[in-house]
Design a protein around this motif. Structure first.
Motif, PDB file in Angstrom:
ATOM      1  N   THR A  22       0.818  -1.217   0.000  1.00  0.00           N
ATOM      2  CA  THR A  22       0.000   0.000   0.000  1.00  0.00           C
ATOM      3  C   THR A  22       0.850   1.265   0.000  1.00  0.00           C
ATOM      4  OG1 THR A  22      -0.179  -0.087   2.420  1.00  0.00           O
ATOM      5  CG2 THR A  22      -1.929  -1.136   1.137  1.00  0.00           C
ATOM      6  N   ARG A  23       1.979   1.239   0.698  1.00  0.00           N
ATOM      7  CA  ARG A  23       2.768   2.473   0.780  1.00  0.00           C
ATOM      8  C   ARG A  23       3.470   2.820  -0.525  1.00  0.00           C
ATOM      9  NH1 ARG A  23       6.589  -0.742   4.718  1.00  0.00           N
ATOM     10  NH2 ARG A  23       8.520  -1.014   3.500  1.00  0.00           N
ATOM     11  N   VAL A  24       3.714   1.836  -1.400  1.00  0.00           N
ATOM     12  CA  VAL A  24       4.370   2.153  -2.670  1.00  0.00           C
ATOM     13  C   VAL A  24       3.425   2.881  -3.628  1.00  0.00           C
ATOM     14  CG1 VAL A  24       6.021   0.262  -2.554  1.00  0.00           C
ATOM     15  CG2 VAL A  24       3.805  -0.110  -3.650  1.00  0.00           C
ATOM     16  N   LYS A  25       2.182   3.043  -3.238  1.00  0.00           N
ATOM     17  CA  LYS A  25       1.216   3.735  -4.085  1.00  0.00           C
ATOM     18  C   LYS A  25       1.151   5.231  -3.785  1.00  0.00           C
ATOM     19  CE  LYS A  25      -1.635  -0.433  -4.506  1.00  0.00           C
ATOM     20  NZ  LYS A  25      -2.961  -1.058  -4.213  1.00  0.00           N
ATOM     21  N   HIS A  26       1.970   5.701  -2.830  1.00  0.00           N
ATOM     22  CA  HIS A  26       1.950   7.133  -2.497  1.00  0.00           C
ATOM     23  C   HIS A  26       3.338   7.559  -2.028  1.00  0.00           C
ATOM     24  CE1 HIS A  26       2.118   6.383   1.857  1.00  0.00           C
ATOM     25  NE2 HIS A  26       1.222   5.426   1.669  1.00  0.00           N
ATOM     26  N   TYR A  27       3.488   8.860  -1.803  1.00  0.00           N
ATOM     27  CA  TYR A  27       4.768   9.431  -1.391  1.00  0.00           C
ATOM     28  C   TYR A  27       4.705  10.022   0.011  1.00  0.00           C
ATOM     29  CZ  TYR A  27       6.179   8.862  -6.244  1.00  0.00           C
ATOM     30  OH  TYR A  27       6.481   8.339  -7.474  1.00  0.00           O
ATOM     31  N   LYS A  28       3.717   9.634   0.786  1.00  0.00           N
ATOM     32  CA  LYS A  28       3.588  10.134   2.146  1.00  0.00           C
ATOM     33  C   LYS A  28       4.435   9.285   3.106  1.00  0.00           C
ATOM     34  CE  LYS A  28       0.446  13.252   1.149  1.00  0.00           C
ATOM     35  NZ  LYS A  28       0.731  14.707   1.280  1.00  0.00           N
ATOM     36  N   GLU A  29       4.761   9.860   4.277  1.00  0.00           N
ATOM     37  CA  GLU A  29       5.438   9.083   5.308  1.00  0.00           C
ATOM     38  C   GLU A  29       4.557   7.908   5.728  1.00  0.00           C
ATOM     39  OE1 GLU A  29       6.721  11.437   8.623  1.00  0.00           O
ATOM     40  OE2 GLU A  29       7.618  12.984   7.358  1.00  0.00           O
ATOM     41  N   PHE A  30       5.182   6.794   6.063  1.00  0.00           N
ATOM     42  CA  PHE A  30       4.412   5.596   6.394  1.00  0.00           C
ATOM     43  C   PHE A  30       4.827   4.976   7.732  1.00  0.00           C
ATOM     44  CE2 PHE A  30       7.874   4.548   3.448  1.00  0.00           C
ATOM     45  CZ  PHE A  30       8.619   3.662   4.224  1.00  0.00           C
ATOM     46  N   VAL A  31       5.628   5.706   8.509  1.00  0.00           N
ATOM     47  CA  VAL A  31       6.062   5.228   9.826  1.00  0.00           C
ATOM     48  C   VAL A  31       5.277   5.981  10.892  1.00  0.00           C
ATOM     49  CG1 VAL A  31       7.999   4.933  11.407  1.00  0.00           C
ATOM     50  CG2 VAL A  31       8.368   4.750   8.934  1.00  0.00           C
ATOM     51  N   ALA A  32       4.632   5.250  11.780  1.00  0.00           N
ATOM     52  CA  ALA A  32       3.829   5.860  12.841  1.00  0.00           C
ATOM     53  C   ALA A  32       4.645   5.963  14.124  1.00  0.00           C
ATOM     54  CB  ALA A  32       2.566   5.025  13.096  1.00  0.00           C
ATOM     55  N   ALA A  33       4.616   7.134  14.749  1.00  0.00           N
ATOM     56  CA  ALA A  33       5.320   7.320  16.019  1.00  0.00           C
ATOM     57  C   ALA A  33       4.704   6.424  17.086  1.00  0.00           C
ATOM     58  CB  ALA A  33       5.244   8.780  16.451  1.00  0.00           C
ATOM     59  N   LEU A  34       5.500   6.073  18.082  1.00  0.00           N
ATOM     60  CA  LEU A  34       5.017   5.253  19.187  1.00  0.00           C
ATOM     61  C   LEU A  34       3.894   5.971  19.944  1.00  0.00           C
ATOM     62  CD1 LEU A  34       8.368   4.000  20.797  1.00  0.00           C
ATOM     63  CD2 LEU A  34       6.891   2.743  19.214  1.00  0.00           C
ATOM     64  N   SER A  35       2.945   5.205  20.442  1.00  0.00           N
ATOM     65  CA  SER A  35       1.930   5.771  21.325  1.00  0.00           C
ATOM     66  C   SER A  35       2.578   6.155  22.650  1.00  0.00           C
ATOM     67  CB  SER A  35       0.819   4.749  21.577  1.00  0.00           C
ATOM     68  OG  SER A  35       1.328   3.643  22.320  1.00  0.00           O
ATOM     69  N   ASP A  36       1.884   6.950  23.453  1.00  0.00           N
ATOM     70  CA  ASP A  36       2.425   7.342  24.749  1.00  0.00           C
ATOM     71  C   ASP A  36       2.772   6.111  25.587  1.00  0.00           C
ATOM     72  OD1 ASP A  36       1.822   9.822  23.804  1.00  0.00           O
ATOM     73  OD2 ASP A  36       0.551  10.421  25.486  1.00  0.00           O
ATOM     74  N   ALA A  37       1.888   5.120  25.578  1.00  0.00           N
ATOM     75  CA  ALA A  37       2.096   3.916  26.394  1.00  0.00           C
ATOM     76  C   ALA A  37       3.300   3.118  25.904  1.00  0.00           C
ATOM     77  CB  ALA A  37       0.838   3.054  26.373  1.00  0.00           C
ATOM     78  N   ASP A  38       3.420   2.983  24.577  1.00  0.00           N
ATOM     79  CA  ASP A  38       4.554   2.222  24.035  1.00  0.00           C
ATOM     80  C   ASP A  38       5.873   2.963  24.258  1.00  0.00           C
ATOM     81  OD1 ASP A  38       2.933   0.171  23.207  1.00  0.00           O
ATOM     82  OD2 ASP A  38       2.763   0.873  21.129  1.00  0.00           O
ATOM     83  N   ALA A  39       5.855   4.304  24.127  1.00  0.00           N
ATOM     84  CA  ALA A  39       7.062   5.086  24.378  1.00  0.00           C
ATOM     85  C   ALA A  39       7.477   4.974  25.845  1.00  0.00           C
ATOM     86  CB  ALA A  39       6.830   6.540  23.997  1.00  0.00           C
ATOM     87  N   LYS A  40       6.517   4.929  26.733  1.00  0.00           N
ATOM     88  CA  LYS A  40       6.806   4.759  28.164  1.00  0.00           C
ATOM     89  C   LYS A  40       7.540   3.443  28.409  1.00  0.00           C
ATOM     90  CE  LYS A  40       4.388   4.011  32.588  1.00  0.00           C
ATOM     91  NZ  LYS A  40       5.033   5.042  33.430  1.00  0.00           N
ATOM     92  N   ILE A  41       7.050   2.368  27.779  1.00  0.00           N
ATOM     93  CA  ILE A  41       7.694   1.062  27.945  1.00  0.00           C
ATOM     94  C   ILE A  41       9.104   1.080  27.359  1.00  0.00           C
ATOM     95  CG2 ILE A  41       7.611  -1.349  27.193  1.00  0.00           C
ATOM     96  CD1 ILE A  41       4.564  -1.190  27.435  1.00  0.00           C
TER      97      ILE A  41
END
Length: 488
Positions: A22-41
């Motif tokens: 799906t990401r090869v069909k566009h030029y937008k960023e495709f990496v999602a930042a960690l959620s607050d809970a995941d960043a805490k861990i």
């Protein structure tokens, strides 16, 4: 540090990626930042290691254990203050830095390191969302004027620091938009350009003036240099208008491949190819855009620029994409007891490679062949390395279809026309000669002219450019005012 026993309790958590199909069909960023809970861990995994080698592994010397601990405690506002104290643009490094800090992480001795880069990404994205990234306008103006030539990460970092010290700063860029290789060298799917525009607005509010389409130098630039300049200012004219000049134009001379057939149509530098797509994404009309659609693409060079060519070719709809590297294939995992805490040589598979690419190592290109002036195939041979020398393997020659060949073998030196115009001394590699220590740090051989970034150190990383821009700004400030309170 984070939680005392966190490194024993939690595994490394990776950022989420959009699926390749799906990401090869566009030029937008495709990496999602960690959620607050995941960043805490992830922050909880930071050890009480005593000596934070990650600080030394990070070129800008980010205070990593401190912001890891703050994220673990969910004190995000303090975390961005700590991060911004050493790094002007964490939204850039949190996306495109290869994270040498993680290689130096103590936990990396026998486990996966703390996800420092993902934590940095999460901090800055949250800070922008919460409105914590504000302008820092100097309380007192010095009356001094500084020109910064080049608007890449080194130039931008130097400009922002100097403006915050109270100087009147003007940034000159030969292209039509600000950002240097951030703008036209890095594909949008790795760094969307509104990130640059947002920082520009902050810097303008802090007093920085941006002037695009202005070439600082003499003579004409080579065809491979992105140049839309409608105005030329000589170094002498610039020095008449400003009290100090910082030249931070980067290392823009690409390494060529002088083999038979190099002149054939379809053989291009990577930087002929990548900026065009960025311009189209920005809304420009390019009738003769270099496209990979339906073509057999060969990328020569195994680094980040080559990977960017792979990702862009896949988005164009290439028939096939092959990437060659002259050096042998690295091991899949490094020998950690041998190389830690230094940057290891190991096999790295980028997100672009995951989208579709045939990779091959120990391959030397011998010639290009074609008809009617157009490339049709590449002829190469296997090589091996003996006693530090490259030797062709007997009877190993082979050929491949090639409709588009992209040369991504790195950059050798700054633009010679600029350095000749300024008259600065050069080191043996053709870069601007300047020390990084002492009272003359980042000072060139020409009076009132300073330098920073790839123009001084050679081809390097965005994070190194930011560090040098910051340090150069301190040196310029001390030169103009007798001393400086800017951080080094």
């Amino acid at each position: 540090m984070g939680k005392v026993t966190g490194f024993l309790e939690y595994e490394r958590q990776h950022e989420a990626y959009e699926a390749p199909l799906t990401r090869v069909k566009h030029y937008k960023e495709f990496v999602a930042a960690l959620s607050d809970a995941d960043a805490k861990i992830q922050g909880a995994r930071c050890m009480d290691c005593g000596i934070p080698f990650c600080n030394n592994g990070c070129p800008v010397n980010n205070i990593i254990p401190d912001f890891n601990d703050l994220v673990y405690r969910q004190d995000w506002k303090s975390a961005i203050e700590v991060l911004h104290s050493t790094n002007n643009f964490p939204e850039f490094t949190g996306r495109i830095c290869p994270a040498p800090c993680e290689a130096a992480c103590t936990l990396n001795i026998n486990k996966e390191p703390v996800g420092i880069k993902s934590i940095e990404h999460a901090i800055i994205d949250k800070a922008w969302a919460e409105g914590w990234v504000t302008t820092q306008i100097a309380k007192h103006k010095t009356g001094k004027k500084v020109a910064v030539v080049g608007s890449g990460p080194a130039g931008l970092a130097a400009a922002q620091q100097l403006a915050r010290a109270g100087h009147e700063v003007t940034v000159f860029e030969k292209n039509d938009r600000i950002g240097g290789l951030l703008r036209y060298g890095i594909p949008d799917f790795k760094l969307e350009k509104w990130q640059i525009d947002r920082r520009m607005r902050q810097m303008e509010a802090e007093g920085v003036t941006f002037r695009t389409n202005v070439f600082i130098g003499k003579g004409e630039l080579p065809a491979y240099i992105g140049n839309t300049a409608r105005e030329t200012i000589t170094p002498d004219e610039l020095k008449e208008q400003f009290d100090a000049v910082v030249i931070a134009g980067g290392a823009e001379t690409p390494r060529d491949l002088p083999v038979p057939g190099r002149e054939l149509q379809g053989v291009h530098y990577a930087m002929d190819f990548l900026p065009q797509q960025n311009k189209v994404n920005a809304g420009d009309k390019l009738p003769g855009q270099l496209l990979a659609k339906g073509k057999h693409v060969i990328v020569i060079g195994g680094g980040d620029t080559g990977s960017d060519c792979v990702g862009t070719s896949n988005r164009h709809g290439a028939k096939s994409v092959t990437q060659f590297e002259l050096l042998p294939q690295p091991p899949e995992a490094e020998n950690k007891p041998l190389v830690w805490p230094y940057w290891p040589v190991k096999l790295r598979t980028s997100s672009s490679h995951e989208e579709g690419c045939q990779r091959d190592w120990s391959v030397a290109t011998k010639r290009f062949e074609g008809k009617n002036g157009k490339v049709e195939k590449l002829v190469a041979a296997r090589v091996e390395w003996k006693d530090g020398k490259m030797v062709e393997v007997p009877d190993s020659e082979f050929e491949m279809k090639a409709d588009l060949v992209l040369l991504a073998m790195g950059f050798t030196q700054p633009v010679s026309q600029v350095l000749a115009a300024f008259g600065v001394d050069k080191d043996p590699r053709g870069n601007v000669r300047a020390s990084t220590e002492g009272e003359k740090a980042y000072y060139t051989s020409v009076d009132r002219v300073f330098t920073a970034g790839d123009m001084r150190r050679g081809q390097s990383l965005v994070v190194w450019a930011i560090r040098e821009g910051r340090q150069c700004a301190r040196s310029v400030d001390a030169f103009l005012m007798g001393s400086s309170e800017l951080p080094r």
